[in-house]
Scaffold this motif. Structure first.
Motif, short mmCIF file in Angstrom:
data_model
loop_
_atom_site.label_atom_id
_atom_site.label_comp_id
_atom_site.label_asym_id
_atom_site.label_seq_id
_atom_site.Cartn_x
_atom_site.Cartn_y
_atom_site.Cartn_z
N GLN A 2 0.75 -1.12 -0.05
CA GLN A 2 0.01 -0.02 -0.04
C GLN A 2 0.87 1.32 -0.03
O GLN A 2 1.56 1.38 0.86
N PRO A 3 0.57 2.42 -1.16
CA PRO A 3 1.36 3.39 -0.92
C PRO A 3 0.93 4.37 0.25
O PRO A 3 -0.11 4.35 0.47
N VAL A 67 9.94 4.40 -3.81
CA VAL A 67 9.61 4.68 -5.46
C VAL A 67 8.20 5.54 -4.83
O VAL A 67 7.47 5.56 -4.51
N VAL A 68 8.41 6.63 -5.83
CA VAL A 68 7.27 7.82 -5.81
C VAL A 68 6.89 7.95 -7.39
O VAL A 68 7.54 8.27 -7.95
N THR A 84 10.92 -0.93 8.27
CA THR A 84 9.79 -0.63 8.95
C THR A 84 8.69 -1.26 8.00
O THR A 84 7.48 -1.43 8.64
N THR A 85 8.83 -1.46 6.78
CA THR A 85 7.96 -2.45 5.96
C THR A 85 8.08 -3.61 5.42
O THR A 85 7.52 -4.20 4.92
N ASP A 94 8.90 -4.91 -8.15
CA ASP A 94 7.53 -5.03 -7.73
C ASP A 94 6.54 -4.54 -8.96
O ASP A 94 6.91 -4.17 -9.96
N GLY A 95 5.35 -4.71 -8.65
CA GLY A 95 4.36 -4.32 -9.61
C GLY A 95 3.19 -3.88 -9.31
O GLY A 95 2.71 -3.72 -8.05
N SER A 96 2.35 -3.38 -10.15
CA SER A 96 0.83 -2.92 -9.86
C SER A 96 0.97 -1.56 -9.12
O SER A 96 -0.01 -1.31 -8.40
N LEU A 97 2.07 -0.86 -9.33
CA LEU A 97 2.17 0.22 -8.65
C LEU A 97 1.55 1.45 -9.45
O LEU A 97 1.47 1.35 -10.80
#
Length: 122
Positions: A2-3, A67-68, A84-85, A94-97
């Motif tokens: 989750q962003p 990543v932003v 922390t994550t 990673d994907g679906s960002l």
């Protein structure tokens, strides 16, 4: 993952020891990691809006710790890969960002993506 959505257009801000860089108008293809290596971004148009993935080859010995994704007139989505994550050494793919959701209810088209990468043992 989750962003965290942030307001406005944050500058590339990376922790000490990380290399930060921006990919303007991202499209599918190879991206240069400043100073060392390349990786692949894949941008896809979906019914929910534009999404992307990244894949850093293990041979380049780098991993992403932040990543932003910026798009539209709103803010940006920040994806953090650190202790922390649950990713103390970053992540190589990673994907679906995506950028934040526009008033249309869909993900905004990407205007740029900021990456923070660190040396890794992957």
């Amino acid at each position: 993952m989750q962003p965290i959505e942030v307001d406005d257009n944050p500058p590339v801000s990376c922790p000490t020891g990380a290399t930060g860089f921006r990919v303007e108008d991202p499209t599918t293809g190879s991206v240069n990691i400043p100073g060392d290596g390349n990786f692949t971004i894949t941008v896809t148009d979906t019914t929910a809006g534009q999404v992307f993935s990244f894949d850093i080859p293990t041979a380049d010995h780098r991993s992403a710790i932040k990543v932003v994704a910026k798009g539209g007139t709103g803010g940006a989505n920040v994806y953090t890969y650190d202790s922390t994550t649950g990713f103390p050494n970053g992540i190589t793919m990673d994907g679906s960002l995506h950028a934040p959701i526009n008033p249309s209810g869909k993900f905004a088209d990407l205007s740029h993506i900021d990456f923070c990468v660190i040396p890794s043992n992957y």
